[in-house]
Design an enzyme around this catalytic site. Structure first.
Site, mmCIF file in Angstrom:
data_model
loop_
_atom_site.group_PDB
_atom_site.id
_atom_site.type_symbol
_atom_site.label_atom_id
_atom_site.label_comp_id
_atom_site.label_asym_id
_atom_site.label_seq_id
_atom_site.Cartn_x
_atom_site.Cartn_y
_atom_site.Cartn_z
ATOM 1 N N ARG A 157 0.820 -1.233 0.000
ATOM 2 C CA ARG A 157 0.000 0.000 0.000
ATOM 3 C C ARG A 157 0.843 1.267 0.000
ATOM 4 O O ARG A 157 0.443 2.291 0.574
ATOM 5 C CB ARG A 157 -0.961 0.027 1.205
ATOM 6 C CG ARG A 157 -1.911 -1.112 1.270
ATOM 7 C CD ARG A 157 -2.993 -1.064 0.177
ATOM 8 N NE ARG A 157 -3.814 -2.246 0.284
ATOM 9 C CZ ARG A 157 -3.523 -3.402 -0.324
ATOM 10 N NH1 ARG A 157 -2.468 -3.510 -1.110
ATOM 11 N NH2 ARG A 157 -4.314 -4.435 -0.180
ATOM 12 N N SER A 209 -10.439 0.446 4.319
ATOM 13 C CA SER A 209 -9.726 0.309 5.600
ATOM 14 C C SER A 209 -9.090 1.630 6.032
ATOM 15 O O SER A 209 -8.411 2.273 5.245
ATOM 16 C CB SER A 209 -8.626 -0.736 5.473
ATOM 17 O OG SER A 209 -9.204 -1.986 5.215
ATOM 18 N N GLU A 286 -4.083 4.480 6.661
ATOM 19 C CA GLU A 286 -3.967 4.160 5.233
ATOM 20 C C GLU A 286 -4.665 5.223 4.378
ATOM 21 O O GLU A 286 -4.197 5.584 3.310
ATOM 22 C CB GLU A 286 -4.591 2.784 4.959
ATOM 23 C CG GLU A 286 -4.546 2.394 3.495
ATOM 24 C CD GLU A 286 -4.868 0.921 3.250
ATOM 25 O OE1 GLU A 286 -4.475 0.072 4.071
ATOM 26 O OE2 GLU A 286 -5.518 0.631 2.232
HETATM 27 C C1 LIG Z 1 -15.695 -0.377 -0.107
HETATM 28 C C2 LIG Z 1 -14.218 -0.152 -0.346
HETATM 29 C C3 LIG Z 1 -13.375 -1.247 -0.469
HETATM 30 C C4 LIG Z 1 -12.007 -1.061 -0.702
HETATM 31 N N1 LIG Z 1 -11.208 -2.169 -0.842
HETATM 32 C C5 LIG Z 1 -9.896 -1.995 -1.106
HETATM 33 C C6 LIG Z 1 -9.053 -3.135 -1.307
HETATM 34 O O1 LIG Z 1 -9.485 -4.285 -1.263
HETATM 35 N N2 LIG Z 1 -7.736 -2.910 -1.555
HETATM 36 C C7 LIG Z 1 -7.212 -1.650 -1.644
HETATM 37 O O2 LIG Z 1 -6.002 -1.523 -1.888
HETATM 38 N N3 LIG Z 1 -8.005 -0.562 -1.450
HETATM 39 C C8 LIG Z 1 -9.314 -0.698 -1.190
HETATM 40 N N4 LIG Z 1 -10.109 0.400 -1.005
HETATM 41 C C9 LIG Z 1 -9.508 1.746 -1.007
HETATM 42 C C10 LIG Z 1 -9.534 2.450 -2.382
HETATM 43 O O3 LIG Z 1 -10.438 1.833 -3.239
HETATM 44 C C11 LIG Z 1 -8.153 2.461 -3.027
HETATM 45 O O4 LIG Z 1 -7.246 3.094 -2.180
HETATM 46 C C12 LIG Z 1 -8.171 3.157 -4.406
HETATM 47 O O5 LIG Z 1 -7.046 2.721 -5.124
HETATM 48 C C13 LIG Z 1 -8.167 4.675 -4.345
HETATM 49 O O6 LIG Z 1 -8.296 5.183 -5.675
HETATM 50 P P1 LIG Z 1 -9.088 6.530 -5.966
HETATM 51 O O7 LIG Z 1 -9.029 6.794 -7.430
HETATM 52 O O8 LIG Z 1 -10.441 6.489 -5.382
HETATM 53 O O9 LIG Z 1 -8.164 7.579 -5.200
HETATM 54 P P2 LIG Z 1 -8.642 8.866 -4.381
HETATM 55 O O10 LIG Z 1 -9.342 8.437 -3.144
HETATM 56 O O11 LIG Z 1 -9.348 9.821 -5.267
HETATM 57 O O12 LIG Z 1 -7.218 9.485 -3.993
HETATM 58 C C14 LIG Z 1 -6.361 8.806 -3.095
HETATM 59 C C15 LIG Z 1 -4.977 9.441 -3.182
HETATM 60 O O13 LIG Z 1 -4.431 9.168 -4.471
HETATM 61 C C16 LIG Z 1 -4.126 10.389 -5.154
HETATM 62 N N5 LIG Z 1 -4.457 10.180 -6.574
HETATM 63 C C17 LIG Z 1 -5.626 9.759 -7.133
HETATM 64 N N6 LIG Z 1 -5.499 9.651 -8.468
HETATM 65 C C18 LIG Z 1 -4.216 10.014 -8.773
HETATM 66 C C19 LIG Z 1 -3.446 10.109 -9.983
HETATM 67 N N7 LIG Z 1 -3.971 9.844 -11.199
HETATM 68 N N8 LIG Z 1 -2.160 10.515 -9.893
HETATM 69 C C20 LIG Z 1 -1.591 10.821 -8.700
HETATM 70 N N9 LIG Z 1 -2.269 10.771 -7.521
HETATM 71 C C21 LIG Z 1 -3.560 10.356 -7.557
HETATM 72 C C22 LIG Z 1 -4.965 11.471 -4.496
HETATM 73 O O14 LIG Z 1 -4.326 12.726 -4.596
HETATM 74 C C23 LIG Z 1 -5.018 10.969 -3.054
HETATM 75 O O15 LIG Z 1 -3.869 11.370 -2.341
HETATM 76 C C24 LIG Z 1 -11.477 0.247 -0.791
HETATM 77 C C25 LIG Z 1 -12.336 1.358 -0.684
HETATM 78 C C26 LIG Z 1 -13.693 1.164 -0.468
HETATM 79 C C27 LIG Z 1 -14.610 2.358 -0.386
#
Ligand SMILES: Cc1cc2nc3c(=O)[nH]c(=O)nc-3n(C[C@H](O)[C@H](O)[C@H](O)COP(=O)(O)OP(=O)(O)OC[C@H]3O[C@@H](n4cnc5c(N)ncnc54)[C@H](O)[C@@H]3O)c2cc1C
Length: 305
Positions: A157, A209, A286
């Site tokens: 992560r 998480s 996280e």
């Molecule tokens: C129900 C649920 C289940 C989940 N299960 C998992 C799981 O099994 N495993 C897991 O690893 N995670 C899980 N997550 C967490 C989440 O889905 C991940 O962390 C996901 O990868 C975040 O992506 P996002 O586009 O939503 O990022 P955001 O929440 O929009 O951003 C997160 C961070 O990434 C940065 N960011 C986003 N896009 C970019 C980009 N293109 N370039 C640079 N920085 C960027 C943002 O600035 C921020 O700091 C879960 C979340 C939920 C709600």
């Protein structure tokens, strides 16, 4: 009200930002960031908002949302070039339908490919960094360049991108040809398992998480679930205002109808404290916190605007 961030996060929380810019393609993102950088305007990039707790007061910056409703990708043999804005699960589905394996275990993880690379998202012991070949990045000075996966400092992560502020414009993944039907079945059973164990953020707003699993203290050890420590410390009994701990998983906070970001922030603090009191160590967060929170003096957020 204009420019509210709540609808752009899976927590459905967050006040306004100065301005909101929506970008779909790498070119759109490059153009938008170039203008912001040229004018020295502070910005925050978000993807699917599935790993973000945004303050009730919002963010005193321009928010750039890099998100595409349709998958933006090109496939040549086993190499996939995909925009960072593509929804991760769309990539998974498309890969399976082309008979390509390597991301099937990411089935059902919310958010974008860019967000997944930044946090090295994954499940079942596999993460996106395992199949990344290279990524096209843009830094805070506006330079655009390609880096190989081994330059990104991937760990559980983690990636160096969490500290540098570089954005992921696009990613090149190396997948492997595999049996389509077997992958469809694997995906279906993963989605069943997730439905059983995880809340559906559309009906029970959450961000996955809150804390990282705990690293082993020796090379022989295994990573231990933060949820186990939280459960043993009684976290499931905690509640602050409209925010409570998910009944099936002590490492997930659910926002009830009248829950606020401050409620979530305080509940996360109490959860960490419960583990500290019971086990004598500090859980590491996280999820990313954006903007000012009630307890900000005691526990800094990731960025203040
Ligand atoms: C129900 C649920 C289940 C989940 N299960 C998992 C799981 O099994 N495993 C897991 O690893 N995670 C899980 N997550 C967490 C989440 O889905 C991940 O962390 C996901 O990868 C975040 O992506 P996002 O586009 O939503 O990022 P955001 O929440 O929009 O951003 C997160 C961070 O990434 C940065 N960011 C986003 N896009 C970019 C980009 N293109 N370039 C640079 N920085 C960027 C943002 O600035 C921020 O700091 C879960 C979340 C939920 C709600």
């Amino acid at each position: 009200m204009k420019n509210q961030l709540a609808p752009l996060t899976t927590f459905q929380l967050g006040g306004p930002c100065r301005a909101l810019i929506e970008c779909r393609t790498p070119d759109e993102l490059k153009a938008a960031l170039s203008v912001l950088i040229a004018h020295d305007t502070p910005y925050v990039l978000i993807g699917g908002g599935s790993n973000l707790l945004v303050s009730d007061q919002g963010v005193d910056a321009v928010v750039v949302r890099y998100f595409a409703e349709e998958p933006l990708m090109e496939v040549e043999d086993e190499v996939v070039e995909v925009a960072g804005s593509t929804i991760l699960d769309h990539l998974v589905r498309a890969a399976i339908e082309r008979g390509l394996s390597g991301v099937t275990t990411c089935s059902g993880i919310p958010g974008t490919v860019g967000g997944a690379i930044v946090g090295n998202a994954g499940a079942f012991g596999k993460q996106i960094g395992d199949v990344l070949e290279s990524a096209e990045l843009m830094n805070e000075r506006g330079d655009v360049y390609r880096v190989m996966a081994d330059e990104l400092g991937f760990a559980y992560r983690r990636s160096r991108l969490q500290e540098t502020g570089e954005v992921v414009l696009s990613a090149r993944l190396r997948l492997a040809s595999s049996d389509r039907e077997a992958m469809r079945e694997e995906r279906a059973s993963i989605l069943d398992l997730r439905r059983e164990k995880h809340p559906d953020w559309r009906t029970e707003p959450c961000i996955g998480s809150i804390f990282r699993n705990v690293e082993p203290t020796s090379k022989a050890g295994r990573r231990q679930a933060a949820g186990w420590f939280l459960q043993e410390a009684g976290a499931k009994l905690l509640r602050v205002g409209g925010a409570f701990v998910y009944r099936k998983h002590a490492n997930i906070i659910i926002k009830g109808e009248d829950g606020t970001a401050d409620d979530v922030f305080e509940l996360a603090r109490l959860m960490g404290q419960a583990v500290r009191d019971r086990f004598g160590f500090e859980l590491e967060r996280e999820v990313r916190f954006l903007g000012p929170f009630r307890q900000a003096a005691n526990a800094p957020t990731d960025r203040f605007f």
